[in-house]
Design a protein around this motif. Sequence first.
Motif, mmCIF file in Angstrom:
data_model
loop_
_atom_site.group_PDB
_atom_site.id
_atom_site.type_symbol
_atom_site.label_atom_id
_atom_site.label_comp_id
_atom_site.label_asym_id
_atom_site.label_seq_id
_atom_site.Cartn_x
_atom_site.Cartn_y
_atom_site.Cartn_z
ATOM 1 N N PRO A 43 0.816 -1.201 0.000
ATOM 2 C CA PRO A 43 0.000 0.000 0.000
ATOM 3 C C PRO A 43 0.858 1.262 0.000
ATOM 4 O O PRO A 43 1.972 1.276 0.501
ATOM 5 C CB PRO A 43 -0.784 -0.092 1.303
ATOM 6 C CG PRO A 43 -0.660 -1.500 1.754
ATOM 7 C CD PRO A 43 0.599 -2.027 1.160
ATOM 8 N N LYS A 92 -2.240 6.424 2.890
ATOM 9 C CA LYS A 92 -3.554 5.781 2.820
ATOM 10 C C LYS A 92 -4.134 5.658 4.222
ATOM 11 O O LYS A 92 -3.417 5.663 5.216
ATOM 12 C CB LYS A 92 -3.441 4.383 2.195
ATOM 13 C CG LYS A 92 -3.030 4.380 0.757
ATOM 14 C CD LYS A 92 -4.238 4.377 -0.119
ATOM 15 C CE LYS A 92 -3.806 4.216 -1.570
ATOM 16 N NZ LYS A 92 -4.922 3.986 -2.421
ATOM 17 N N THR A 93 -5.444 5.515 4.290
ATOM 18 C CA THR A 93 -6.126 5.337 5.564
ATOM 19 C C THR A 93 -6.253 3.849 5.861
ATOM 20 O O THR A 93 -6.589 3.066 4.970
ATOM 21 C CB THR A 93 -7.534 5.970 5.516
ATOM 22 O OG1 THR A 93 -7.388 7.361 5.268
ATOM 23 C CG2 THR A 93 -8.272 5.768 6.820
ATOM 24 N N THR A 114 -3.624 6.922 9.707
ATOM 25 C CA THR A 114 -2.960 7.171 8.425
ATOM 26 C C THR A 114 -1.678 6.356 8.358
ATOM 27 O O THR A 114 -0.860 6.388 9.282
ATOM 28 C CB THR A 114 -2.630 8.666 8.271
ATOM 29 O OG1 THR A 114 -3.840 9.413 8.411
ATOM 30 C CG2 THR A 114 -2.012 8.954 6.916
ATOM 31 N N VAL A 117 -6.884 -1.447 4.262
ATOM 32 C CA VAL A 117 -6.346 -0.211 3.687
ATOM 33 C C VAL A 117 -7.410 0.363 2.757
ATOM 34 O O VAL A 117 -7.954 -0.333 1.908
ATOM 35 C CB VAL A 117 -5.043 -0.487 2.905
ATOM 36 C CG1 VAL A 117 -4.524 0.793 2.288
ATOM 37 C CG2 VAL A 117 -4.012 -1.108 3.832
ATOM 38 N N LYS A 118 -7.717 1.628 2.950
ATOM 39 C CA LYS A 118 -8.759 2.315 2.134
ATOM 40 C C LYS A 118 -8.108 3.334 1.229
ATOM 41 O O LYS A 118 -7.177 3.982 1.554
ATOM 42 C CB LYS A 118 -9.792 3.001 3.032
ATOM 43 C CG LYS A 118 -10.517 2.048 3.958
ATOM 44 C CD LYS A 118 -11.487 1.201 3.192
ATOM 45 C CE LYS A 118 -12.217 0.256 4.133
ATOM 46 N NZ LYS A 118 -13.236 -0.477 3.567
#
Length: 166
Positions: free
Chosen positions: A101, A105-106, A137, A165-166
């Motif tokens: 990721p 990213k959130t 974060t 992970v969004k």
Amino acid sequence: MTKGRAALLVVAAIVFLTVGFVIGQMVQAAGAIPGTAGDPLVAQSYVEKIVGETVASLQTKLDEMQAKVDDLQEEVDALSGDTGTNKGSGKTTLPQSSNPPAQGKTVVVSGDSANIRTGPGTTYAKVTTLVKGDTATMVSEENGWYKITLQDGKEGWVANWLVEVK
């Protein structure tokens, strides 16, 4: 007069039985408030709270046991003359994703709870615990752990299998 006394005793017995039955029903009915621990049909939020607390407690115990296993492994390594090149080889590592990721990213806690640690592993001290739905974060990734920044600005590490992970 003996018939009168007998009739009076029968009537008194019936009255006492009736009063006892009514009081017993009232006590039994007032025994559990709906949605509480005493109610067999408890509210979902109560169950989720208890499960979350239990999971957090078990995670803490698991972390303590892992630390003991790591200490014992170090003792075994020291006794066997291991120079430390294989240090931590008894630890389980999860497979790395081929597409790591991106920074910034959130991450969202996907399980009931996730311990946030000072380093990328269960042997590091716990900073705090997040619960399902909490976000942070991502800063970086190392060995299946994400370095994250919490909402209050603190930094820590979380295992990648405990978050999405969004």
